[in-house]
Scaffold this motif. Structure first.
Motif, short mmCIF file in Angstrom:
data_model
loop_
_atom_site.label_atom_id
_atom_site.label_comp_id
_atom_site.label_asym_id
_atom_site.label_seq_id
_atom_site.Cartn_x
_atom_site.Cartn_y
_atom_site.Cartn_z
N ILE A 16 0.84 -1.20 0.00
CA ILE A 16 0.00 0.00 0.00
C ILE A 16 0.87 1.25 0.00
CG2 ILE A 16 -1.73 1.32 1.28
CD1 ILE A 16 -2.85 -1.11 -0.20
N TYR A 17 1.96 1.26 0.76
CA TYR A 17 2.88 2.41 0.73
C TYR A 17 3.43 2.62 -0.69
CZ TYR A 17 3.17 3.29 5.76
OH TYR A 17 2.89 3.64 7.05
N ARG A 18 3.83 1.54 -1.36
CA ARG A 18 4.35 1.68 -2.74
C ARG A 18 3.26 2.22 -3.67
NH1 ARG A 18 7.28 -2.95 -1.41
NH2 ARG A 18 5.72 -4.37 -2.23
N TRP A 19 2.05 1.70 -3.53
CA TRP A 19 0.93 2.16 -4.37
C TRP A 19 0.66 3.63 -4.12
CZ3 TRP A 19 -3.92 3.49 -2.13
CH2 TRP A 19 -4.91 3.82 -3.04
N LEU A 20 0.66 4.06 -2.85
CA LEU A 20 0.39 5.47 -2.52
C LEU A 20 1.40 6.40 -3.17
CD1 LEU A 20 -0.56 5.40 1.27
CD2 LEU A 20 -2.01 6.08 -0.64
N ASN A 21 2.65 5.97 -3.25
CA ASN A 21 3.72 6.84 -3.75
C ASN A 21 3.95 6.74 -5.25
OD1 ASN A 21 4.40 8.01 -1.22
ND2 ASN A 21 5.30 6.05 -0.65
N ASP A 22 3.14 5.97 -5.96
CA ASP A 22 3.29 5.82 -7.41
C ASP A 22 2.07 6.45 -8.10
OD1 ASP A 22 3.73 5.16 -10.02
OD2 ASP A 22 4.07 3.04 -9.65
N PRO A 23 2.21 7.68 -8.60
CA PRO A 23 1.06 8.35 -9.22
C PRO A 23 0.57 7.67 -10.50
CG PRO A 23 3.05 9.65 -9.50
CD PRO A 23 3.41 8.50 -8.60
N LYS A 24 1.35 6.76 -11.05
CA LYS A 24 0.92 6.06 -12.26
C LYS A 24 -0.09 4.95 -11.95
CE LYS A 24 5.33 6.89 -14.47
NZ LYS A 24 6.61 6.30 -14.84
N GLU A 25 -0.15 4.55 -10.70
CA GLU A 25 -1.09 3.50 -10.29
C GLU A 25 -2.51 4.06 -10.25
OE1 GLU A 25 -0.66 0.22 -9.53
OE2 GLU A 25 1.42 0.37 -10.18
N ARG A 39 -6.86 6.60 -2.86
CA ARG A 39 -5.74 7.51 -2.62
C ARG A 39 -6.24 8.94 -2.44
NH1 ARG A 39 -2.85 7.26 -7.28
NH2 ARG A 39 -1.78 5.39 -6.63
N ARG A 40 -5.69 9.61 -1.43
CA ARG A 40 -5.96 11.02 -1.17
C ARG A 40 -4.63 11.73 -1.06
NH1 ARG A 40 -11.34 11.73 1.01
NH2 ARG A 40 -12.52 10.21 -0.15
N ILE A 41 -4.46 12.84 -1.77
CA ILE A 41 -3.25 13.65 -1.68
C ILE A 41 -3.55 14.82 -0.76
CG2 ILE A 41 -1.48 14.95 -2.94
CD1 ILE A 41 -1.66 12.04 -3.85
N LEU A 42 -2.77 14.95 0.32
CA LEU A 42 -2.97 16.03 1.28
C LEU A 42 -2.32 17.31 0.78
CD1 LEU A 42 -2.29 14.00 4.55
CD2 LEU A 42 -4.47 14.40 3.39
N THR A 43 -2.67 18.44 1.38
CA THR A 43 -2.13 19.73 0.93
C THR A 43 -0.62 19.83 1.10
OG1 THR A 43 -2.66 20.69 3.08
CG2 THR A 43 -4.27 21.00 1.32
N SER A 47 0.52 11.38 0.91
CA SER A 47 -0.61 10.59 0.42
C SER A 47 -1.16 9.72 1.54
CB SER A 47 -0.18 9.68 -0.72
OG SER A 47 0.20 10.45 -1.83
N THR A 48 -2.47 9.60 1.59
CA THR A 48 -3.14 8.68 2.50
C THR A 48 -4.15 7.89 1.67
OG1 THR A 48 -4.92 10.20 3.08
CG2 THR A 48 -2.93 10.27 4.45
N ALA A 49 -4.75 6.89 2.27
CA ALA A 49 -5.78 6.12 1.58
C ALA A 49 -6.98 5.96 2.49
CB ALA A 49 -5.24 4.76 1.17
N ARG A 50 -8.14 6.35 1.99
CA ARG A 50 -9.38 6.08 2.72
C ARG A 50 -9.70 4.61 2.52
NH1 ARG A 50 -15.03 8.95 1.38
NH2 ARG A 50 -14.66 7.97 -0.61
#
Length: 124
Positions: A16-25, A39-43, A47-50
């Motif tokens: 999940i950490y790898r997925w969060l940090n890969d914008p191509k996913e 995926r949610r991108i914070l200000t 990145s976090t995931a709901r």
């Protein structure tokens, strides 16, 4: 009860950490238990995931509802899966998990929102 959508595997924290940090996913992932990660991108750029799950409510003519299981990495994937197990037990008893969790808190459409009683807008 209809069977909910499920993915192919249970994801680890590292995956999940790898997925969060890969914008191509893709923005959403679905695991084998039916847990959806969004995926949610914070200000501040983090990145976090709901984590949530969709289910058919026994109280609303089987209308689909979303049950929130927390936010990764603040909340654990294992904890979300435990919530799903409790949710499935409630559904087997004909109890809507959101209603059980929220108690008697009024929701929009219960006469507490701007639409007022019986769907009328206030002032009409």
């Amino acid at each position: 009860m209809t069977e909910r959508k499920r993915g192919a595997k249970i994801y680890s924290n590292d995956e999940i950490y790898r997925w969060l940090n890969d914008p191509k996913e893709p923005v959403r992932l679905l695991d084998k238990a039916g847990l959806e990660f969004e995926r949610r991108i914070l200000t501040d750029g983090r990145s976090t995931a709901r984590m949530s799950i969709y289910y058919d409510s026994p109280n609303t003519d089987r209308k689909g509802r979303r049950y929130s299981c927390g936010t990764f990495p603040t909340d654990s994937i294992e904890g979300a899966h435990l919530q799903i197990d409790r949710m499935d037990a409630l559904l087997a008893q004909g109890i809507d998990p959101n209603d059980e969790r929220d108690g008697n808190r009024p929701r929009v459409g219960d006469g507490m929102g701007p639409e007022g009683k019986k769907g009328r807008r206030s002032g009409e």
